[in-house]
Enzyme design. Structure first.
Site, PDB file in Angstrom:
ATOM      1  N   HIS A  18       0.834  -1.201   0.000  1.00  0.00           N
ATOM      2  CA  HIS A  18       0.000   0.000   0.000  1.00  0.00           C
ATOM      3  C   HIS A  18       0.872   1.255   0.000  1.00  0.00           C
ATOM      4  O   HIS A  18       0.586   2.226  -0.711  1.00  0.00           O
ATOM      5  CB  HIS A  18      -0.918   0.010   1.227  1.00  0.00           C
ATOM      6  CG  HIS A  18      -2.106  -0.890   1.086  1.00  0.00           C
ATOM      7  ND1 HIS A  18      -3.405  -0.452   1.206  1.00  0.00           N
ATOM      8  CD2 HIS A  18      -2.191  -2.222   0.822  1.00  0.00           C
ATOM      9  CE1 HIS A  18      -4.241  -1.467   1.029  1.00  0.00           C
ATOM     10  NE2 HIS A  18      -3.523  -2.550   0.812  1.00  0.00           N
ATOM     11  N   ASP A 117      -5.559   6.150   2.597  1.00  0.00           N
ATOM     12  CA  ASP A 117      -5.709   4.738   2.263  1.00  0.00           C
ATOM     13  C   ASP A 117      -7.102   4.293   2.710  1.00  0.00           C
ATOM     14  O   ASP A 117      -7.594   4.736   3.754  1.00  0.00           O
ATOM     15  CB  ASP A 117      -4.627   3.934   3.010  1.00  0.00           C
ATOM     16  CG  ASP A 117      -4.609   2.469   2.619  1.00  0.00           C
ATOM     17  OD1 ASP A 117      -5.521   1.726   3.054  1.00  0.00           O
ATOM     18  OD2 ASP A 117      -3.698   2.047   1.894  1.00  0.00           O
ATOM     19  N   SER A 364       1.311  -6.413  -8.235  1.00  0.00           N
ATOM     20  CA  SER A 364       1.943  -7.413  -9.093  1.00  0.00           C
ATOM     21  C   SER A 364       1.157  -7.606 -10.390  1.00  0.00           C
ATOM     22  O   SER A 364       1.740  -7.765 -11.472  1.00  0.00           O
ATOM     23  CB  SER A 364       2.062  -8.755  -8.359  1.00  0.00           C
ATOM     24  OG  SER A 364       3.005  -8.671  -7.308  1.00  0.00           O
ATOM     25  N   GLU A 367       1.936  -4.717 -12.675  1.00  0.00           N
ATOM     26  CA  GLU A 367       3.299  -4.846 -13.198  1.00  0.00           C
ATOM     27  C   GLU A 367       3.337  -5.855 -14.336  1.00  0.00           C
ATOM     28  O   GLU A 367       3.982  -5.632 -15.368  1.00  0.00           O
ATOM     29  CB  GLU A 367       4.250  -5.254 -12.067  1.00  0.00           C
ATOM     30  CG  GLU A 367       4.547  -4.135 -11.091  1.00  0.00           C
ATOM     31  CD  GLU A 367       5.230  -4.590  -9.813  1.00  0.00           C
ATOM     32  OE1 GLU A 367       5.408  -3.752  -8.917  1.00  0.00           O
ATOM     33  OE2 GLU A 367       5.573  -5.789  -9.713  1.00  0.00           O
ATOM     34  N   GLU A 383      -8.315  -9.200  -1.518  1.00  0.00           N
ATOM     35  CA  GLU A 383      -9.220  -9.211  -2.678  1.00  0.00           C
ATOM     36  C   GLU A 383      -8.653 -10.001  -3.847  1.00  0.00           C
ATOM     37  O   GLU A 383      -9.132  -9.914  -4.981  1.00  0.00           O
ATOM     38  CB  GLU A 383      -9.513  -7.758  -3.104  1.00  0.00           C
ATOM     39  CG  GLU A 383      -8.542  -7.117  -4.071  1.00  0.00           C
ATOM     40  CD  GLU A 383      -7.124  -6.893  -3.551  1.00  0.00           C
ATOM     41  OE1 GLU A 383      -6.264  -6.523  -4.368  1.00  0.00           O
ATOM     42  OE2 GLU A 383      -6.874  -7.075  -2.349  1.00  0.00           O
TER      43      GLU A 383
END
Length: 470
Positions: A18, A117, A364, A367, A383
């Site tokens: 985060h 956040d 990830s 990316e 999630e």
């Protein structure tokens, strides 16, 4: 005439994934809008993670950061889910956060807005006290945001456990999803974790808008639905991925090994900054990799009964001792196993990488999309199951192995899925689709791209609000 500097603050939780995402967003913001200054505020447990400290060393001069006084891990509840521990840490940090915000608001260049956040959205109430604009930066997908905004309604509509619900669950603007693919926090409606998530979702109404780490070409349709329902702006500002320095353990070894492999021949295996597998699953994965016959680079961590064990703890054990007997010797020419950490974006961008076995954390995932790497989805927590559905059923850029009744993927299944991704016809189709998606993702980040325009609209909305306020 001197340009007026607009000062905003962002606040994150004690989880590196985060923190890295929101800081990368801030870097992108000040790159395109030089008149903005950002102060990042981090809650911490025990001490800041070394990965975060290293990452922050590459910040531009118009981004500052503050670590709030650390919360002692011993003061957090024991034997509860990670989400509860983080929630308690955020709650205990609120007095320190209030003091930090008060100081920033009374400085020579006072704050005008706070970006929080979603798991620290209690801070929005403090922002209201200081008459600040407030936004939520949402590190996961717009699909997950849609679920969170819809959860209070879903809670009333469905009375049983979601995993027991017979029909597919319909979230506004999203693919139909089975209840057991909803986030882990929602799987026990009687739990404190569920109560906290529900409470947080209700608090989303305090925000003036949402900044989401996604892009319109893959999630624009569901955002249009959300804006119609919620009447609040949603800015798709991604894909925001890590570009700054991080802990680069094993970098030289990984790069040297990849250089001698054929193009697109290596499967990269990693479960993110906090993910772990059980000992039984480690063994099945090891034997599956071996019997697939495919090259692999595996970032390996010691097994643990908790899927997210490494977020708030570290192990001093040598993880390689937990691999099956003889595995390293038998696979010496086939694979490379490195302990704990590796430079992920550099590995994924290497010409030898042809696939990514991933836990489906959104960082990830993005990316992999930006670097055009086909995926095998292996969701662990949070999630990540929803992300796996989006990748396999929606975008069709990933395969998902089957798990048995004990929630274990067996070696034969693992080997077959790996071979299909790396060599099969379905894998070839996935490669073509993710190459197209890569182009679209990179286009969104260009100066005239959809995400850059969304970021500019966010800035314009803040400036218009401040102008009318004066």
């Amino acid at each position: 005439m001197e340009t007026k500097i607009t000062h905003i603050a962002v606040v994150s939780i004690p989880a590196f994934s985060h923190q890295a995402s929101i800081v990368e967003f801030c870097k992108r913001l000040v790159h395109f809008h030089h008149n903005f200054h950002v102060t990042c505020i981090f809650t911490t447990i025990d001490s800041p993670p070394q990965a975060t400290i290293t990452f922050l060393q590459s910040l531009p001069p118009n981004i500052d950061y503050i670590f709030l006084p650390p919360i002692n891990k011993q003061d957090l509840p024991k034997g509860v889910p990670l989400s509860l521990q983080i929630s308690h840490a955020v709650s205990q940090s609120l007095p320190s956060f209030h003091h930090a915000l008060q100081s920033l608001c009374s400085s020579n260049n006072p704050l005008v807005a706070l970006i929080a956040d979603p798991f620290a959205n209690e801070t929005l109430e403090i922002a209201k006290e200081f008459n600040l604009l407030s936004y939520i930066y949402f590190p996961p997908s717009a699909m997950t945001l849609s679920l969170f905004l819809h959860l209070p309604t879903l809670h009333e509509e469905v009375s049983c456990e979601y995993k027991d619900y017979k029909e597919a669950i319909h979230i506004p603007g999203c693919l139909p999803i089975h209840g057991n693919d909803l986030p882990e926090h929602l799987q026990d409606r009687s739990s404190l974790s569920y109560e906290l998530i529900l409470e947080r979702c209700k608090r989303f109404s305090l925000a003036h808008g949402f900044l989401v780490n996604s892009f319109s070409e893959i999630e624009g349709e569901r955002v249009s639905t959300l804006v119609k329902i919620g009447k609040k702006p949603i800015y798709l500002v991604g894909p925001v991925i890590q570009t700054g320095a991080s802990i680069e353990l094993n970098k030289a070894e990984c790069m040297k090994w990849l250089e001698i492999q054929r193009p697109k021949s290596v499967l990269y295996v990693s479960f993110g900054s906090g993910g772990t597998l059980s000992e039984e699953q480690v063994n099945e994965l090891a034997f599956g990799l071996e019997s697939s016959g495919q090259k692999f680079l595996w970032v390996f961590r010691a097994p643990n009964v908790s899927a997210n064990a490494l977020y708030l703890s570290t192990s001093n054990d040598d993880p390689l001792q937990f691999l099956p007997d003889g595995f390293l010797e038998r696979t010496k020419g086939q694979g490379l196993v490195v302990p704990n950490w590796a430079p992920q974006t550099q590995i994924l961008s290497h010409k030898s990488i042809g696939g990514f076995l991933t836990h489906c954390g959104w960082n990830s995932t993005l990316e992999s999309i930006v670097l055009g790497v086909p995926m095998i989805t292996w969701p662990l927590f949070a999630e990540q199951r929803m992300n796996a559905v989006l990748l396999t059923k929606g975008l069709k850029v990933a395969l998902r192995p089957k798990f048995n009744d004990n929630d274990i993927a067996e070696k034969k299944e693992i080997a077959e899925v790996i071979k299909e991704l790396m060599l099969g016809e379905e894998g070839h189709g996935i490669s073509q689709r993710i190459e197209e998606l890569k182009y679209v993702a990179l286009s969104a980040l260009k100066e005239d791209g959809s995400s850059t325009r969304a970021l500019s609209q966010f800035i314009t909305d803040i400036e218009n609000f401040l102008r009318h306020k004066v």
